[in-house]
Design a protein around this motif. Structure first.
Motif, PDB file in Angstrom:
ATOM      1  N   MET A  36       0.498  -1.421   0.173  1.00  0.00           N
ATOM      2  CA  MET A  36       0.073   0.435   0.254  1.00  0.00           C
ATOM      3  C   MET A  36       0.737   1.405  -0.046  1.00  0.00           C
ATOM      4  N   THR A  37       0.610   2.358  -0.753  1.00  0.00           N
ATOM      5  CA  THR A  37       0.732   3.349  -0.952  1.00  0.00           C
ATOM      6  C   THR A  37       0.709   4.426   0.349  1.00  0.00           C
ATOM      7  N   ASP A  38       1.338   5.244   0.706  1.00  0.00           N
ATOM      8  CA  ASP A  38       0.339   6.007   1.477  1.00  0.00           C
ATOM      9  C   ASP A  38       1.785   8.234   0.952  1.00  0.00           C
ATOM     10  N   ILE A  39       0.801   8.990   0.525  1.00  0.00           N
ATOM     11  CA  ILE A  39       1.113  10.339  -0.014  1.00  0.00           C
ATOM     12  C   ILE A  39       0.557  11.055   0.696  1.00  0.00           C
ATOM     13  N   ASP A  40       1.764  11.695   1.814  1.00  0.00           N
ATOM     14  CA  ASP A  40       1.542  12.631   3.006  1.00  0.00           C
ATOM     15  C   ASP A  40       1.414  14.189   2.228  1.00  0.00           C
ATOM     16  N   LYS A  75       4.373  20.862  -0.792  1.00  0.00           N
ATOM     17  CA  LYS A  75       5.217  19.301  -0.145  1.00  0.00           C
ATOM     18  C   LYS A  75       4.278  18.216  -0.501  1.00  0.00           C
ATOM     19  N   ALA A  76       4.488  16.679  -0.672  1.00  0.00           N
ATOM     20  CA  ALA A  76       4.251  15.618  -1.141  1.00  0.00           C
ATOM     21  C   ALA A  76       4.595  14.172  -0.215  1.00  0.00           C
ATOM     22  N   LYS A  77       5.087  13.443   0.549  1.00  0.00           N
ATOM     23  CA  LYS A  77       5.929  12.818   0.888  1.00  0.00           C
ATOM     24  C   LYS A  77       4.720  11.257   0.814  1.00  0.00           C
ATOM     25  N   TYR A  78       5.719  10.630   0.030  1.00  0.00           N
ATOM     26  CA  TYR A  78       5.854   8.775  -0.159  1.00  0.00           C
ATOM     27  C   TYR A  78       6.496   8.154   0.336  1.00  0.00           C
ATOM     28  N   TYR A  79       5.585   6.939   1.139  1.00  0.00           N
ATOM     29  CA  TYR A  79       5.561   6.413   1.554  1.00  0.00           C
ATOM     30  C   TYR A  79       4.933   4.662   1.435  1.00  0.00           C
ATOM     31  N   VAL A  80       6.140   4.036   1.470  1.00  0.00           N
ATOM     32  CA  VAL A  80       4.960   2.686   0.980  1.00  0.00           C
ATOM     33  C   VAL A  80       5.520   1.536   1.643  1.00  0.00           C
ATOM     34  N   SER A  81       4.878   0.573   1.609  1.00  0.00           N
ATOM     35  CA  SER A  81       4.748  -0.624   2.631  1.00  0.00           C
ATOM     36  C   SER A  81       5.799  -1.787   2.581  1.00  0.00           C
ATOM     37  N   HIS A  82       6.232  -2.030   0.853  1.00  0.00           N
ATOM     38  CA  HIS A  82       6.552  -3.051   0.354  1.00  0.00           C
ATOM     39  C   HIS A  82       7.504  -2.223  -0.467  1.00  0.00           C
ATOM     40  N   ARG A  83       8.401  -3.126  -1.442  1.00  0.00           N
ATOM     41  CA  ARG A  83       9.587  -2.342  -2.112  1.00  0.00           C
ATOM     42  C   ARG A  83       9.121  -1.183  -2.945  1.00  0.00           C
ATOM     43  N   LEU A  86      -0.326  11.566  -7.913  1.00  0.00           N
ATOM     44  CA  LEU A  86      -0.302  12.497  -7.586  1.00  0.00           C
ATOM     45  C   LEU A  86      -1.839  13.405  -8.567  1.00  0.00           C
ATOM     46  N   LEU A  87      -2.004  14.520  -7.582  1.00  0.00           N
ATOM     47  CA  LEU A  87      -3.294  15.120  -8.258  1.00  0.00           C
ATOM     48  C   LEU A  87      -3.529  16.561  -7.476  1.00  0.00           C
ATOM     49  N   LEU A  88      -3.271  17.263  -7.487  1.00  0.00           N
ATOM     50  CA  LEU A  88      -2.401  18.077  -6.991  1.00  0.00           C
ATOM     51  C   LEU A  88      -3.725  19.932  -7.643  1.00  0.00           C
ATOM     52  N   THR A  89      -5.098  19.823  -7.088  1.00  0.00           N
ATOM     53  CA  THR A  89      -6.144  20.994  -7.182  1.00  0.00           C
ATOM     54  C   THR A  89      -5.564  22.295  -6.762  1.00  0.00           C
TER      55      THR A  89
END
Length: 84
Positions: free
Chosen positions: A1-5, A55-63, A72-75
């Motif tokens: 799972m990815t997470d963009i904060d 800013k967007a910080k990218y996290y991923v739970s696996h490789r 990423l969509l920015l409006t």
């Protein structure tokens, strides 16, 4: 799972993000969506003049090479909901 904060640095230097959701000038970040597609939002009713850094910080739970493409969509909106 990815997470963009989502992180927003306001003109006064204060940073709004999932760990600091409300700022002194009234900025607010929505809750942290870690299990899906969000959206994560930043809103401010009376924005002070100056530069806002997003800013967007990218996290991923696996490789990440197995994660595939992430989008990423920015409006950006101003005067949203106002008749003027």
């Amino acid at each position: 799972m990815t997470d963009i904060d989502l992180h927003v640095i306001e003109p006064n230097g204060e940073e709004a993000y999932y760990g600091h959701r409300q700022t002194r000038i009234g900025g607010q970040v929505s809750r942290d969506f870690t299990q899906g597609y969000g959206p994560e939002e930043y809103v401010i009713k009376q924005a002070m003049p100056g530069t806002y850094k997003v800013k967007a910080k990218y996290y991923v739970s696996h490789r990440h090479d197995f994660a595939g493409t992430t989008t990423l969509l920015l409006t950006l909106s101003s005067n949203f909901g106002r008749s003027e």
